[in-house]
Design a protein around this motif. Structure first.
Motif, PDB file in Angstrom:
ATOM      1  N   UNK A  50       1.027  -1.304   0.050  1.00  0.00           N
ATOM      2  CA  UNK A  50       0.104  -0.350  -0.148  1.00  0.00           C
ATOM      3  C   UNK A  50       0.887   1.142  -0.123  1.00  0.00           C
ATOM      4  N   UNK A  51       1.629   1.001   1.033  1.00  0.00           N
ATOM      5  CA  UNK A  51       3.166   2.413   0.614  1.00  0.00           C
ATOM      6  C   UNK A  51       2.953   2.513  -0.651  1.00  0.00           C
ATOM      7  N   UNK A  52       3.611   1.396  -1.518  1.00  0.00           N
ATOM      8  CA  UNK A  52       4.377   2.024  -2.219  1.00  0.00           C
ATOM      9  C   UNK A  52       3.406   2.253  -3.642  1.00  0.00           C
ATOM     10  N   UNK A  53       2.057   2.045  -3.392  1.00  0.00           N
ATOM     11  CA  UNK A  53       1.075   2.591  -4.450  1.00  0.00           C
ATOM     12  C   UNK A  53       0.719   3.544  -3.750  1.00  0.00           C
ATOM     13  N   UNK A  54       0.986   3.847  -2.625  1.00  0.00           N
ATOM     14  CA  UNK A  54       0.861   5.712  -2.552  1.00  0.00           C
ATOM     15  C   UNK A  54       2.073   6.280  -2.920  1.00  0.00           C
ATOM     16  N   UNK A  55       3.122   6.100  -2.858  1.00  0.00           N
ATOM     17  CA  UNK A  55       4.298   7.076  -3.004  1.00  0.00           C
ATOM     18  C   UNK A  55       4.166   7.045  -4.589  1.00  0.00           C
ATOM     19  N   UNK A  56       3.600   5.768  -5.206  1.00  0.00           N
ATOM     20  CA  UNK A  56       4.092   5.966  -7.163  1.00  0.00           C
ATOM     21  C   UNK A  56       2.546   7.137  -7.121  1.00  0.00           C
ATOM     22  N   UNK A 120      -7.648   2.390  -3.258  1.00  0.00           N
ATOM     23  CA  UNK A 120      -5.768   2.909  -3.504  1.00  0.00           C
ATOM     24  C   UNK A 120      -6.660   3.617  -5.054  1.00  0.00           C
ATOM     25  N   UNK A 121      -6.834   3.403  -6.140  1.00  0.00           N
ATOM     26  CA  UNK A 121      -7.312   4.546  -6.870  1.00  0.00           C
ATOM     27  C   UNK A 121      -7.716   6.360  -6.491  1.00  0.00           C
ATOM     28  N   UNK A 122      -9.187   5.544  -5.638  1.00  0.00           N
ATOM     29  CA  UNK A 122      -9.641   6.929  -5.252  1.00  0.00           C
ATOM     30  C   UNK A 122      -8.869   7.890  -4.295  1.00  0.00           C
ATOM     31  N   UNK A 123      -7.649   7.002  -3.853  1.00  0.00           N
ATOM     32  CA  UNK A 123      -6.398   8.094  -2.690  1.00  0.00           C
ATOM     33  C   UNK A 123      -5.539   8.657  -3.950  1.00  0.00           C
ATOM     34  N   UNK A 124      -5.648   7.447  -5.108  1.00  0.00           N
ATOM     35  CA  UNK A 124      -4.564   8.735  -6.557  1.00  0.00           C
ATOM     36  C   UNK A 124      -5.327   9.668  -6.554  1.00  0.00           C
ATOM     37  N   UNK A 125      -6.828   9.494  -6.869  1.00  0.00           N
ATOM     38  CA  UNK A 125      -7.481  10.661  -7.949  1.00  0.00           C
ATOM     39  C   UNK A 125      -7.486  11.931  -7.017  1.00  0.00           C
ATOM     40  N   UNK A 174      -5.181   5.018   6.863  1.00  0.00           N
ATOM     41  CA  UNK A 174      -5.014   3.385   7.135  1.00  0.00           C
ATOM     42  C   UNK A 174      -4.980   1.685   6.824  1.00  0.00           C
ATOM     43  N   UNK A 175      -4.583   1.132   6.914  1.00  0.00           N
ATOM     44  CA  UNK A 175      -4.442  -0.217   5.886  1.00  0.00           C
ATOM     45  C   UNK A 175      -5.887  -0.852   5.936  1.00  0.00           C
ATOM     46  N   UNK A 176      -5.475  -1.404   4.706  1.00  0.00           N
ATOM     47  CA  UNK A 176      -7.343  -2.331   4.442  1.00  0.00           C
ATOM     48  C   UNK A 176      -7.267  -2.900   5.099  1.00  0.00           C
ATOM     49  N   UNK A 177      -6.188  -3.588   6.122  1.00  0.00           N
ATOM     50  CA  UNK A 177      -7.207  -4.688   7.418  1.00  0.00           C
ATOM     51  C   UNK A 177      -7.631  -3.849   8.821  1.00  0.00           C
ATOM     52  N   UNK A 178      -7.963  -2.387   8.992  1.00  0.00           N
ATOM     53  CA  UNK A 178      -7.584  -1.706   9.438  1.00  0.00           C
ATOM     54  C   UNK A 178      -9.360  -1.669   9.315  1.00  0.00           C
ATOM     55  N   UNK A 179     -10.475  -1.743  10.399  1.00  0.00           N
ATOM     56  CA  UNK A 179     -11.710  -2.128  10.160  1.00  0.00           C
ATOM     57  C   UNK A 179     -12.026  -0.116   9.808  1.00  0.00           C
ATOM     58  N   UNK A 180     -10.993   0.232   9.752  1.00  0.00           N
ATOM     59  CA  UNK A 180     -11.578   2.321   9.807  1.00  0.00           C
ATOM     60  C   UNK A 180     -11.369   2.703   8.301  1.00  0.00           C
ATOM     61  N   UNK A 181     -10.858   1.208   7.081  1.00  0.00           N
ATOM     62  CA  UNK A 181     -10.675   1.175   5.953  1.00  0.00           C
ATOM     63  C   UNK A 181     -11.290   1.935   5.735  1.00  0.00           C
ATOM     64  N   UNK A 182     -12.819   1.834   5.682  1.00  0.00           N
ATOM     65  CA  UNK A 182     -14.414   2.387   4.816  1.00  0.00           C
ATOM     66  C   UNK A 182     -14.430   3.627   5.229  1.00  0.00           C
ATOM     67  N   UNK A 183     -13.775   4.389   6.412  1.00  0.00           N
ATOM     68  CA  UNK A 183     -14.553   5.382   7.204  1.00  0.00           C
ATOM     69  C   UNK A 183     -12.927   6.151   5.984  1.00  0.00           C
ATOM     70  N   UNK A 184     -12.084   6.091   6.116  1.00  0.00           N
ATOM     71  CA  UNK A 184     -11.039   6.175   5.665  1.00  0.00           C
ATOM     72  C   UNK A 184     -11.216   6.713   4.292  1.00  0.00           C
ATOM     73  N   UNK A 185     -12.436   6.099   3.832  1.00  0.00           N
ATOM     74  CA  UNK A 185     -12.545   6.228   2.457  1.00  0.00           C
ATOM     75  C   UNK A 185     -13.718   6.485   1.914  1.00  0.00           C
ATOM     76  N   UNK A 186     -14.185   7.321   3.025  1.00  0.00           N
ATOM     77  CA  UNK A 186     -15.537   8.351   2.534  1.00  0.00           C
ATOM     78  C   UNK A 186     -14.475   9.880   2.480  1.00  0.00           C
ATOM     79  N   UNK A 187     -13.416   9.955   3.229  1.00  0.00           N
ATOM     80  CA  UNK A 187     -13.380  11.060   3.924  1.00  0.00           C
ATOM     81  C   UNK A 187     -11.969  11.432   2.708  1.00  0.00           C
ATOM     82  N   UNK A 188     -11.442  10.145   2.050  1.00  0.00           N
ATOM     83  CA  UNK A 188     -10.612  10.709   0.739  1.00  0.00           C
ATOM     84  C   UNK A 188     -11.347  11.085  -0.460  1.00  0.00           C
TER      85      UNK A 188
END
Length: 218
Positions: A50-56, A120-125, A174-188
């Motif tokens: 995940x960190x590598x994809x975010x860095x890219x 991850x595409x949402x984060x990149x966008x 947060x990471x994909x195994x974190x229970x807050x993953x969906x919440x975080x991407x609502x923020x993204x």
């Protein structure tokens, strides 16, 4: 809006002014960040993948911060097609290149530990939208025909400080195994909306910003 008959006349000149070398370098860095561990036989864990994809994504977004650099800016300001239309055309010309690039980045990530592609595409966008907003604001607030560097520096600073500055109530990283993953991407999802809100008012060229050369000498 650009009249349909004007678009063919604008495509080639705008294409030539796009910072292809900068975008190519940013895209290459992104591919190397994700691809080198795989080529070396390493098997990154989910957090590292995940960190590598975010860095890219950040690398390409930094390249996009230079999208509005235009050495001929002072001569194109008075043309009939406004800055908003020319900016939209620049984005439209780059989008067909960015999409396959991001697909290649996702495919290079280890399949077993690849995070959900949509999230991850949402984060990149969001990163790319923030880069374009920063570039738009930089163009609006300065006469510099190449405002990409301060825009990129602002984006990089924000990316480095965001993990420290974001509160626990407004989680993002947060990471994909974190229970807050969906919440975080609502923020993204709010970040591109915020970028549009900030960037759109800056699309116009302020009246009186540029003066004829003769006036500047007086």
């Amino acid at each position: 809006m650009i009249p349909a008959r004007v678009i063919p006349a604008l495509v080639v000149p705008v294409w030539r002014t796009l910072p292809w070398r900068t975008l190519g370098a940013a895209g290459t860095v992104g591919l190397l960040v994700v691809g080198l561990p795989r080529l070396s036989g390493a098997h990154p864990d989910p957090g590292t993948a995940l960190a590598l994809l975010r860095s890219a994504a950040l690398a390409f977004a930094l390249g996009l911060a230079f999208l509005l650099d235009d050495a001929a800016r002072h001569t194109t300001t008075p043309v009939p097609t406004g800055r908003a239309a020319r900016t939209a055309l620049r984005v439209a010309l780059v989008a067909p290149v960015a999409a396959p690039w991001w697909t290649a980045v996702l495919l290079l990530a280890p399949g077993a530990h690849r995070p959900p592609a949509g999230a991850v595409t949402l984060e990149a966008g969001a990163a790319c939208a923030l880069a374009l907003a920063a570039a738009t604001v930089a163009v609006h607030r300065t006469d510099d025909p190449r405002p990409g560097r301060p825009a990129a520096m602002a984006l990089l600073t924000a990316a480095l400080l965001a993990p420290l500055a974001v509160s626990d109530r407004w989680v993002l990283f947060v990471g994909p195994r974190d229970p807050r993953w969906a919440t975080a991407h609502g923020h993204w999802a709010w970040l591109p909306a915020g970028a549009v809100t900030v960037g759109c008012p800056a699309l116009g060229e302020p009246l009186g910003r540029f003066r004829p050369t003769a006036d500047r000498r007086t």
